[in-house]
Write a protein that holds these residues in place. Structure first.
Motif, PDB file in Angstrom:
ATOM      1  N   MET A 192      21.050  -9.795 -13.545  1.00  0.00           N
ATOM      2  CA  MET A 192      19.654 -10.171 -13.722  1.00  0.00           C
ATOM      3  C   MET A 192      19.055  -9.479 -14.947  1.00  0.00           C
ATOM      4  O   MET A 192      18.257 -10.066 -15.677  1.00  0.00           O
ATOM      5  N   GLY A 193      19.443  -8.233 -15.176  1.00  0.00           N
ATOM      6  CA  GLY A 193      18.939  -7.505 -16.339  1.00  0.00           C
ATOM      7  C   GLY A 193      19.291  -8.193 -17.639  1.00  0.00           C
ATOM      8  O   GLY A 193      18.487  -8.227 -18.575  1.00  0.00           O
ATOM      9  N   LYS A 194      20.478  -8.754 -17.689  1.00  0.00           N
ATOM     10  CA  LYS A 194      20.887  -9.461 -18.902  1.00  0.00           C
ATOM     11  C   LYS A 194      20.220 -10.830 -18.992  1.00  0.00           C
ATOM     12  O   LYS A 194      19.805 -11.256 -20.061  1.00  0.00           O
ATOM     13  N   GLN A 195      20.089 -11.530 -17.865  1.00  0.00           N
ATOM     14  CA  GLN A 195      19.482 -12.862 -17.857  1.00  0.00           C
ATOM     15  C   GLN A 195      17.993 -12.810 -18.200  1.00  0.00           C
ATOM     16  O   GLN A 195      17.482 -13.682 -18.886  1.00  0.00           O
ATOM     17  N   CYS A 196      17.294 -11.814 -17.699  1.00  0.00           N
ATOM     18  CA  CYS A 196      15.840 -11.721 -17.886  1.00  0.00           C
ATOM     19  C   CYS A 196      15.460 -10.652 -18.906  1.00  0.00           C
ATOM     20  O   CYS A 196      14.346 -10.109 -18.864  1.00  0.00           O
ATOM     21  N   GLU A 197      16.349 -10.362 -19.820  1.00  0.00           N
ATOM     22  CA  GLU A 197      16.122  -9.274 -20.777  1.00  0.00           C
ATOM     23  C   GLU A 197      14.929  -9.551 -21.684  1.00  0.00           C
ATOM     24  O   GLU A 197      14.074  -8.689 -21.888  1.00  0.00           O
ATOM     25  N   ALA A 198      14.831 -10.752 -22.234  1.00  0.00           N
ATOM     26  CA  ALA A 198      13.731 -11.060 -23.163  1.00  0.00           C
ATOM     27  C   ALA A 198      12.380 -10.985 -22.454  1.00  0.00           C
ATOM     28  O   ALA A 198      11.420 -10.414 -23.001  1.00  0.00           O
ATOM     29  N   GLU A 199      12.298 -11.526 -21.244  1.00  0.00           N
ATOM     30  CA  GLU A 199      11.034 -11.508 -20.506  1.00  0.00           C
ATOM     31  C   GLU A 199      10.631 -10.087 -20.138  1.00  0.00           C
ATOM     32  O   GLU A 199       9.459  -9.709 -20.235  1.00  0.00           O
ATOM     33  N   ASN A 200      11.612  -9.295 -19.717  1.00  0.00           N
ATOM     34  CA  ASN A 200      11.330  -7.917 -19.335  1.00  0.00           C
ATOM     35  C   ASN A 200      10.905  -7.087 -20.548  1.00  0.00           C
ATOM     36  O   ASN A 200       9.977  -6.274 -20.459  1.00  0.00           O
ATOM     37  N   ASN A 201      11.578  -7.289 -21.683  1.00  0.00           N
ATOM     38  CA  ASN A 201      11.205  -6.549 -22.890  1.00  0.00           C
ATOM     39  C   ASN A 201       9.800  -6.910 -23.351  1.00  0.00           C
ATOM     40  O   ASN A 201       9.050  -6.051 -23.818  1.00  0.00           O
ATOM     41  N   GLU A 202       9.445  -8.185 -23.245  1.00  0.00           N
ATOM     42  CA  GLU A 202       8.091  -8.614 -23.612  1.00  0.00           C
ATOM     43  C   GLU A 202       7.047  -7.948 -22.714  1.00  0.00           C
ATOM     44  O   GLU A 202       6.007  -7.476 -23.189  1.00  0.00           O
ATOM     45  N   PHE A 203       7.329  -7.886 -21.417  1.00  0.00           N
ATOM     46  CA  PHE A 203       6.412  -7.250 -20.479  1.00  0.00           C
ATOM     47  C   PHE A 203       6.266  -5.755 -20.779  1.00  0.00           C
ATOM     48  O   PHE A 203       5.147  -5.218 -20.819  1.00  0.00           O
ATOM     49  N   MET A 204       7.375  -5.076 -20.996  1.00  0.00           N
ATOM     50  CA  MET A 204       7.313  -3.639 -21.257  1.00  0.00           C
ATOM     51  C   MET A 204       6.643  -3.339 -22.598  1.00  0.00           C
ATOM     52  O   MET A 204       5.914  -2.352 -22.723  1.00  0.00           O
ATOM     53  N   LEU A 205       6.869  -4.191 -23.606  1.00  0.00           N
ATOM     54  CA  LEU A 205       6.198  -4.014 -24.887  1.00  0.00           C
ATOM     55  C   LEU A 205       4.685  -4.174 -24.721  1.00  0.00           C
ATOM     56  O   LEU A 205       3.904  -3.392 -25.277  1.00  0.00           O
ATOM     57  N   CYS A 244      -1.511  -7.480 -19.096  1.00  0.00           N
ATOM     58  CA  CYS A 244      -0.123  -7.951 -19.096  1.00  0.00           C
ATOM     59  C   CYS A 244       0.242  -8.693 -17.813  1.00  0.00           C
ATOM     60  O   CYS A 244       1.411  -8.766 -17.453  1.00  0.00           O
ATOM     61  N   ILE A 245      -0.743  -9.231 -17.123  1.00  0.00           N
ATOM     62  CA  ILE A 245      -0.477  -9.918 -15.853  1.00  0.00           C
ATOM     63  C   ILE A 245       0.395 -11.145 -16.070  1.00  0.00           C
ATOM     64  O   ILE A 245       1.339 -11.395 -15.314  1.00  0.00           O
ATOM     65  N   ASN A 246       0.114 -11.920 -17.110  1.00  0.00           N
ATOM     66  CA  ASN A 246       0.898 -13.131 -17.349  1.00  0.00           C
ATOM     67  C   ASN A 246       2.346 -12.818 -17.687  1.00  0.00           C
ATOM     68  O   ASN A 246       3.261 -13.513 -17.239  1.00  0.00           O
ATOM     69  N   GLU A 247       2.584 -11.763 -18.465  1.00  0.00           N
ATOM     70  CA  GLU A 247       3.948 -11.363 -18.786  1.00  0.00           C
ATOM     71  C   GLU A 247       4.690 -10.907 -17.529  1.00  0.00           C
ATOM     72  O   GLU A 247       5.875 -11.164 -17.366  1.00  0.00           O
ATOM     73  N   TYR A 282      -7.921 -12.294  -7.014  1.00  0.00           N
ATOM     74  CA  TYR A 282      -6.689 -12.517  -6.265  1.00  0.00           C
ATOM     75  C   TYR A 282      -5.937 -13.736  -6.786  1.00  0.00           C
ATOM     76  O   TYR A 282      -4.715 -13.774  -6.752  1.00  0.00           O
ATOM     77  N   GLU A 283      -6.660 -14.735  -7.258  1.00  0.00           N
ATOM     78  CA  GLU A 283      -6.005 -15.934  -7.785  1.00  0.00           C
ATOM     79  C   GLU A 283      -5.192 -15.607  -9.023  1.00  0.00           C
ATOM     80  O   GLU A 283      -4.131 -16.173  -9.257  1.00  0.00           O
ATOM     81  N   GLU A 284      -5.688 -14.687  -9.865  1.00  0.00           N
ATOM     82  CA  GLU A 284      -4.951 -14.284 -11.057  1.00  0.00           C
ATOM     83  C   GLU A 284      -3.701 -13.490 -10.704  1.00  0.00           C
ATOM     84  O   GLU A 284      -2.699 -13.561 -11.408  1.00  0.00           O
ATOM     85  N   LEU A 285      -3.772 -12.743  -9.633  1.00  0.00           N
ATOM     86  CA  LEU A 285      -2.656 -11.886  -9.240  1.00  0.00           C
ATOM     87  C   LEU A 285      -1.638 -12.593  -8.350  1.00  0.00           C
ATOM     88  O   LEU A 285      -0.558 -12.059  -8.111  1.00  0.00           O
ATOM     89  N   GLU A 286      -1.966 -13.754  -7.837  1.00  0.00           N
ATOM     90  CA  GLU A 286      -1.111 -14.456  -6.882  1.00  0.00           C
ATOM     91  C   GLU A 286       0.180 -14.924  -7.545  1.00  0.00           C
ATOM     92  O   GLU A 286       0.164 -15.665  -8.520  1.00  0.00           O
ATOM     93  N   VAL A 287       1.309 -14.479  -7.021  1.00  0.00           N
ATOM     94  CA  VAL A 287       2.634 -14.883  -7.495  1.00  0.00           C
ATOM     95  C   VAL A 287       3.609 -14.705  -6.331  1.00  0.00           C
ATOM     96  O   VAL A 287       3.432 -13.832  -5.480  1.00  0.00           O
ATOM     97  N   GLN A 288       4.606 -15.542  -6.298  1.00  0.00           N
ATOM     98  CA  GLN A 288       5.601 -15.428  -5.231  1.00  0.00           C
ATOM     99  C   GLN A 288       6.472 -14.197  -5.483  1.00  0.00           C
ATOM    100  O   GLN A 288       7.004 -14.021  -6.576  1.00  0.00           O
ATOM    101  N   ASP A 289       6.593 -13.356  -4.483  1.00  0.00           N
ATOM    102  CA  ASP A 289       7.370 -12.132  -4.620  1.00  0.00           C
ATOM    103  C   ASP A 289       8.851 -12.409  -4.425  1.00  0.00           C
ATOM    104  O   ASP A 289       9.243 -13.350  -3.748  1.00  0.00           O
ATOM    105  N   VAL A 290       9.666 -11.533  -5.007  1.00  0.00           N
ATOM    106  CA  VAL A 290      11.105 -11.565  -4.775  1.00  0.00           C
ATOM    107  C   VAL A 290      11.335 -10.776  -3.489  1.00  0.00           C
ATOM    108  O   VAL A 290      11.317  -9.558  -3.481  1.00  0.00           O
ATOM    109  N   ALA A 291      11.557 -11.494  -2.403  1.00  0.00           N
ATOM    110  CA  ALA A 291      11.639 -10.865  -1.079  1.00  0.00           C
ATOM    111  C   ALA A 291      13.075 -10.477  -0.765  1.00  0.00           C
ATOM    112  O   ALA A 291      13.725 -11.049   0.103  1.00  0.00           O
ATOM    113  N   LEU A 292      13.582  -9.485  -1.482  1.00  0.00           N
ATOM    114  CA  LEU A 292      14.931  -8.967  -1.246  1.00  0.00           C
ATOM    115  C   LEU A 292      14.860  -7.458  -1.080  1.00  0.00           C
ATOM    116  O   LEU A 292      14.023  -6.799  -1.700  1.00  0.00           O
ATOM    117  N   SER A 293      15.772  -6.921  -0.285  1.00  0.00           N
ATOM    118  CA  SER A 293      15.798  -5.482  -0.081  1.00  0.00           C
ATOM    119  C   SER A 293      16.604  -4.805  -1.191  1.00  0.00           C
ATOM    120  O   SER A 293      17.238  -5.451  -2.023  1.00  0.00           O
TER     121      SER A 293
END
Length: 174
Positions: A33-46, A57-60, A11-22
């Motif tokens: 947001m897609g443009k701002q976080c594009e590099a991070e999202n592409n790294e995660f998907m890769l 890929c938990i850290n990504e 659970y400690e590895e998985l613990e992260v603050q969620d984006v609490a928006l509807s």
């Protein structure tokens, strides 16, 4: 069901603050947001596509979530009222949260983001354009081909005696 050899992250590895928006709020900020976080999202998907194991890929994923949190904090600091109006228009404008009925509030939000936060909304088709993503992660080793111990070493030879056909073959059409 998990097999015996699989390790589950703690659970400690998985613990992260969620984006609490509807959904309306996420959709209202999606393009920026897609443009701002594009590099991070592409790294995660890769990572997800190469590793074929989400546990690696938990850290990504944490980096993507923190980028989204930073983005919405910038929105809240600079354009909170315009963002709220746009999200409420998406929520109440149509059943499927279509942008068609909210172009005025979208323009006001886009102008506010451009003026106060310096974030410009990407153009139409921006996310469909092909791009090359450079990564610092080493490429994973390819999986070795499966080995089946009970497979035949050689195909059967042609000198096996065969019975002649009982009806001398059948035509396809009568």
């Amino acid at each position: 069901m998990i097999t015996k050899g699989k390790e589950i992250p703690t659970y400690e590895e998985l613990e992260v603050q969620d984006v609490a928006l509807s959904s309306p709020f996420l959709k209202a900020g999606a393009l920026h947001m897609g443009k701002q976080c594009e590099a991070e999202n592409n790294e995660f998907m890769l990572c997800r596509m190469e590793e074929k194991d989400p546990r690696k890929c938990i850290n990504e994923g944490k980096v993507v979530t923190s980028c989204a949190m930073k983005f919405f904090q910038v929105v809240k600091r600079n354009c909170a009222q315009e963002f709220y109006n746009f999200a409420m228009c998406l929520d109440r404008g149509s059943q499927d949260m279509s942008y068609d009925f909210c172009r005025k509030t979208q323009t006001i939000f886009d102008d506010c983001m451009k003026e106060k936060a310096g974030i410009e909304r990407p153009g139409y088709g921006y996310f469909c354009e092909p791009r090359i993503h450079e990564t610092k992660r080493p490429q994973p080793m390819p999986e070795p081909p499966p080995v089946y111990p009970d497979a035949l070493v050689e195909p059967p030879s042609d000198d096996i005696p065969r019975q002649p056909s009982k009806y001398q073959g059948r035509p396809i059409f009568f």
